[in-house]
Design a protein around this motif. Sequence first.
Motif, PDB file in Angstrom:
ATOM      1  N   GLY A 401       0.786  -1.230   0.000  1.00  0.00           N
ATOM      2  CA  GLY A 401       0.000   0.000   0.000  1.00  0.00           C
ATOM      3  C   GLY A 401       0.807   1.263   0.000  1.00  0.00           C
ATOM      4  O   GLY A 401       0.362   2.284  -0.498  1.00  0.00           O
ATOM      5  N   ASP A 432       7.713  -7.066   0.488  1.00  0.00           N
ATOM      6  CA  ASP A 432       7.253  -5.704   0.182  1.00  0.00           C
ATOM      7  C   ASP A 432       6.619  -5.756  -1.197  1.00  0.00           C
ATOM      8  O   ASP A 432       7.317  -5.819  -2.211  1.00  0.00           O
ATOM      9  N   SER A 433       5.302  -5.756  -1.225  1.00  0.00           N
ATOM     10  CA  SER A 433       4.606  -5.938  -2.500  1.00  0.00           C
ATOM     11  C   SER A 433       4.108  -4.605  -3.022  1.00  0.00           C
ATOM     12  O   SER A 433       3.342  -3.917  -2.361  1.00  0.00           O
ATOM     13  N   GLN A 436      -1.153  -2.166  -7.675  1.00  0.00           N
ATOM     14  CA  GLN A 436      -2.222  -1.167  -7.718  1.00  0.00           C
ATOM     15  C   GLN A 436      -3.561  -1.856  -7.994  1.00  0.00           C
ATOM     16  O   GLN A 436      -3.573  -2.965  -8.532  1.00  0.00           O
ATOM     17  N   THR A 437      -4.636  -1.149  -7.697  1.00  0.00           N
ATOM     18  CA  THR A 437      -5.970  -1.646  -8.040  1.00  0.00           C
ATOM     19  C   THR A 437      -5.974  -2.078  -9.509  1.00  0.00           C
ATOM     20  O   THR A 437      -6.521  -3.111  -9.877  1.00  0.00           O
ATOM     21  N   ASP A 522       3.305   6.582 -10.584  1.00  0.00           N
ATOM     22  CA  ASP A 522       4.270   6.700  -9.481  1.00  0.00           C
ATOM     23  C   ASP A 522       5.646   7.132  -9.990  1.00  0.00           C
ATOM     24  O   ASP A 522       5.994   6.938 -11.148  1.00  0.00           O
ATOM     25  N   ARG A 537       3.553   9.202  -5.461  1.00  0.00           N
ATOM     26  CA  ARG A 537       2.712   9.518  -6.611  1.00  0.00           C
ATOM     27  C   ARG A 537       3.203  10.764  -7.351  1.00  0.00           C
ATOM     28  O   ARG A 537       3.664  11.717  -6.739  1.00  0.00           O
ATOM     29  N   LYS A 543      -2.434   9.068  -0.320  1.00  0.00           N
ATOM     30  CA  LYS A 543      -2.622   7.848   0.449  1.00  0.00           C
ATOM     31  C   LYS A 543      -2.735   8.201   1.921  1.00  0.00           C
ATOM     32  O   LYS A 543      -1.793   8.708   2.514  1.00  0.00           O
ATOM     33  N   ARG A 548      -6.451   4.852  -0.718  1.00  0.00           N
ATOM     34  CA  ARG A 548      -6.211   5.701  -1.875  1.00  0.00           C
ATOM     35  C   ARG A 548      -7.352   6.700  -2.067  1.00  0.00           C
ATOM     36  O   ARG A 548      -8.489   6.306  -2.272  1.00  0.00           O
TER      37      ARG A 548
HETATM   38  C1  WTA Z   1       1.205   2.791  -3.629  1.00  0.00           C
HETATM   39  C2  WTA Z   1      -2.833  -1.043  -3.432  1.00  0.00           C
HETATM   40  C3  WTA Z   1       5.297   1.773  -2.216  1.00  0.00           C
HETATM   41  C4  WTA Z   1       1.638   3.293  -4.998  1.00  0.00           C
HETATM   42  C5  WTA Z   1      -2.446  -2.492  -3.721  1.00  0.00           C
HETATM   43  C6  WTA Z   1       0.547   2.748  -5.908  1.00  0.00           C
HETATM   44  C7  WTA Z   1       3.117   1.349  -2.817  1.00  0.00           C
HETATM   45  C8  WTA Z   1      -0.668   2.862  -5.052  1.00  0.00           C
HETATM   46  C9  WTA Z   1       3.285  -0.024  -2.521  1.00  0.00           C
HETATM   47  C10 WTA Z   1      -1.771   1.908  -5.429  1.00  0.00           C
HETATM   48  C11 WTA Z   1       4.566  -0.455  -2.028  1.00  0.00           C
HETATM   49  C12 WTA Z   1       1.271   0.300  -3.247  1.00  0.00           C
HETATM   50  N1  WTA Z   1       5.530   0.483  -1.902  1.00  0.00           N
HETATM   51  N2  WTA Z   1       4.123   2.234  -2.670  1.00  0.00           N
HETATM   52  N3  WTA Z   1       4.804  -1.710  -1.688  1.00  0.00           N
HETATM   53  N4  WTA Z   1       2.118  -0.641  -2.791  1.00  0.00           N
HETATM   54  N5  WTA Z   1       1.845   1.506  -3.259  1.00  0.00           N
HETATM   55  O1  WTA Z   1      -4.642   1.060  -5.920  1.00  0.00           O
HETATM   56  O2  WTA Z   1       1.628   4.696  -4.972  1.00  0.00           O
HETATM   57  O3  WTA Z   1      -4.886   1.187  -3.395  1.00  0.00           O
HETATM   58  O4  WTA Z   1       0.410   3.461  -7.111  1.00  0.00           O
HETATM   59  O5  WTA Z   1      -3.436  -0.515  -4.539  1.00  0.00           O
HETATM   60  O6  WTA Z   1      -0.193   2.588  -3.726  1.00  0.00           O
HETATM   61  O7  WTA Z   1      -2.806   1.927  -4.478  1.00  0.00           O
HETATM   62  P1  WTA Z   1      -4.031   0.941  -4.577  1.00  0.00           P
END
Ligand code: WTA
Length: 673
Positions: A401, A432-433, A436-437, A522, A537, A543, A548
Motif C-alpha cells: 500500500g 514488500d509488494s 495497484q488496483t 508513481d 505519486r 494515500k 487511496r
Molecule cells: C502505492 C494497493 C510503495 C503506490 C495495492 C501505488 C506502494 C498505489 C506499494 C496503489 C509499495 C502500493 N511500496 N508504494 N509496496 N504498494 N503503493 O490502488 O503509490 O490502493 O500506485 O493498490 O499505492 O494503491 P491501490
Amino acid sequence: MSESDKEKQKIYYPLPELAENARIKSMDQYREMWKKSVENPREFWAEEAKMVDWFEPYKEVWTGSTPEDFVGKWFVGGKLNVCYNCVDRWVEKGYGDAKSLIWMGEDDTLKEFTFSELKDAVSKTANALKSLGIKKGDRVCLWLPMVSELAITMLACARIGAIHSIVFGGFSAESVKDRIDDSQCKVLVVADQVMRAGRPRPMKDNLKGIIETCPSIEHVAVVKVTGDENVYKYEKDVDFTALVAEQSTECPCEPMDAEDPLFILYTSGTTGKPKGVVHTTAGYLVYGMSTNKYVWDYSCLIDLKGDTVEGRDVWYCTADIGWITGHTQIIYSPLALGAKTVMYEGVPTWPHKGRFWEICEKLGVTHFYTAPTAIRALMKYGEEPVNKFDLSKLKMLGTVGEVCNWPEWKWYWEVVGKGTTGEKPVGRPIVDSYWQTETGSYMMVNLGAITPMKPGSCTFPFFGINPVLLDEDGNKVTKSMTQAYFAYDMPWPGLMRTVWGDHERFVKTYLTKFPGHYFTGDYAQIDDDGYYFILGRSDDVIKVSGHRLGSAEVEAAINSHEAVAESAVCPYPHPVKGSTIFAYVTLMTGVEPTEELKKEIQKHVRTTAGPAVYPEIIMFSDALPKTRSGKIMRRVLKAIATQSDIGNTMTLANPEVVQHLIDERKKLGEIKF
Ligand code: WTA
C-alpha cells in the motif's frame, strides 16, 4: 554515516530453511525464469494457466500488439468460472472437508468453512440473487463490513456471472450512490449495522434519502448483522438473510468467457469522478494465483509441498475487502490455490493492542500480510503486546500500500519476525509488494523464501513484468538513484481491461503518456544492485493510512459545504497514517473564519464523503495559487503546508497569494498529532 543509516542499507536475508522447500530455490533460478518469462510471455502464462480448471480450453494465450493494442485479450476463447475454481473444484477433487475460509468476528466467533460448506453457502446466496432477478452480466453493488456474507456474496456473484462492485464500508452513502449510478447496479447488498470496537454503528441508516435517488436499484438486499429493528426501512428492502436461508444448495456455475468482467472496483484518480476499474475472469485469476504461489510459497491444495491437507499453511491478510488487496489477496487468489485464508471482522487495536498477534497465535497463522500504516499504529505500543503471543508458526511477513520505511520495517523485522541484527541479518522475510488496483496483483515484489531484502525496496519484478524508468520525454533513465516515472513496457494477464463505461479515459490515463507502456502514476528509482524504490505519486492521488483518495474527491466534499467558496488539498506527513489531508479553504464572502467552522467542515466531509475521507488540518486562505490557465499549483501548496522550499512561482497568475499563505501557515504553528 549514522548507525541507523548503516543498518538501513544492509541486506537482510530470509531464513535459509525457507529456500529448501521453496518452489523457486535460488536467485539464479528466479533470474533465469524471469528472463524467459519476459522473452516468451506466452509460454510462461500458458504454463501458469494450467493451474486453472477450464470448462473449455482457450485458443490463444494473448492477442494484442504494442503500442496499438497494449492490453489485448488473454486466454482467448477459454471458458471457465472463477467461483468454480475457488470452491467447487476442491470439493470435486475430494477435499470437501478441508478448511477454506476462516472468518473470525470481533467477539471471537469463529466460522471455519470447509470447501463443501463454502459451496453450499455460496450456492444459496447465488440462488437468492437469482431470485431477485440477477443474471449474468448484471451489476451488484456490495456495501458491507467485514462479515462472512461479504466473501460469500462476491463468490456468489462470480458463480452466476454477475459483476460485483464492492464499496469500502468507510465511504459514505453518497459514494455508494455515485458508484451505483455509474455502473447501473440492479441490487445493493448492505448490512443493517456494523460492529466496530464492540458497538453497533449505523450503516443502512446512512442510505436514507440517498438510495431513493438511485433509479437502477430494483432491490436493497439487507444482511442482518445486528438485527436491530429500528434501522431505516425502504420499500425496495428484502431481508437477504432470510431469503438466503430458504434457498437450495444446488446452483450451477455459469460458464464465463475468459474476457468477461469479474468485477468493477472504483478507485481514485486525478478527477473528482472515481474510475470503475474492470478486471476480467481468466487473466485476473491466473495472475493472482501465480503471484501468490511464487511470492508466498505457502502449501495449498494446488501443491501441498509435503504438508497434509489439514496441516496446510494459514494465510492472513488484514486488508478490508473493500480495497483491491482484499479482493485479490483474501478471497480470489488464496481460494483458487486451495489455501486456508483468514478474514477478520475488526480493527487491530480492539479489544486490546495485541489483537493481530492473538489471531496469529489462535489460528496458527504462517503468512501474515498487512500495511505499513498498521505497523506504525501498533509499534507505538512497544513489544509487550506482541510478546504476549506465540508467533512461532509465522514463516513470512508482508506489507502493501505504501513504502515500508525504515522505522516500521525494523520493528516488523525484529519485534514481530524476531529477525537478527549484526553483520548478516537473517529472519522471517518481509515481503514488500508493490501493485495497484489497476494491476490486479503484485508487480514488484520479493519472493519471500529467497530474495535478499533492502528495507524500503519492493526489490525486483514479478515474472512477465518488465519495469522501466522514464523521463518526461519517455527516454529511459538508467542512472541509479534518479527519480523517474515508473512504467511497464509489456502487458500481463492481470492488468485491468478498461474503465467501466469510459474506455477512452482508460487509454488516456494509463497508456497515452508513454505510448507502448502502462504508466503507474508513481515515481521510482533503482539502485546499483537493481533494487527498485518507489518514491510516491506523481499525480493528485493521496494515500491516507494506505487508503487511496483523490484530491478532487476530497475537494468536492469540502466545497459542498455552504460556507465554502473553494478548496484545495494536499498530503501532509503523519506519523501513523503516512499522510493526512491538509486542506486550504477559501470561504464565501462575509463568512467568519472560526475554529468552530473548521470542525463543522470536517464533520460535513465525514458525513458526505465517509469517515475514511477526513481533512485533518484546515487552513483558511483568501485565495489559492493558480496558473494562468486556472489550474491550482499543488506543488506550491505542498511546500507551504510542510514549510519547505517553494521553488519557482513564475508561472503563477497570482504570485502575491503565496506570501499570504506562508503567513497564514506560520500562524498555524507546529502541527501535533
Ligand atoms: C502505492 C494497493 C510503495 C503506490 C495495492 C501505488 C506502494 C498505489 C506499494 C496503489 C509499495 C502500493 N511500496 N508504494 N509496496 N504498494 N503503493 O490502488 O503509490 O490502493 O500506485 O493498490 O499505492 O494503491 P491501490
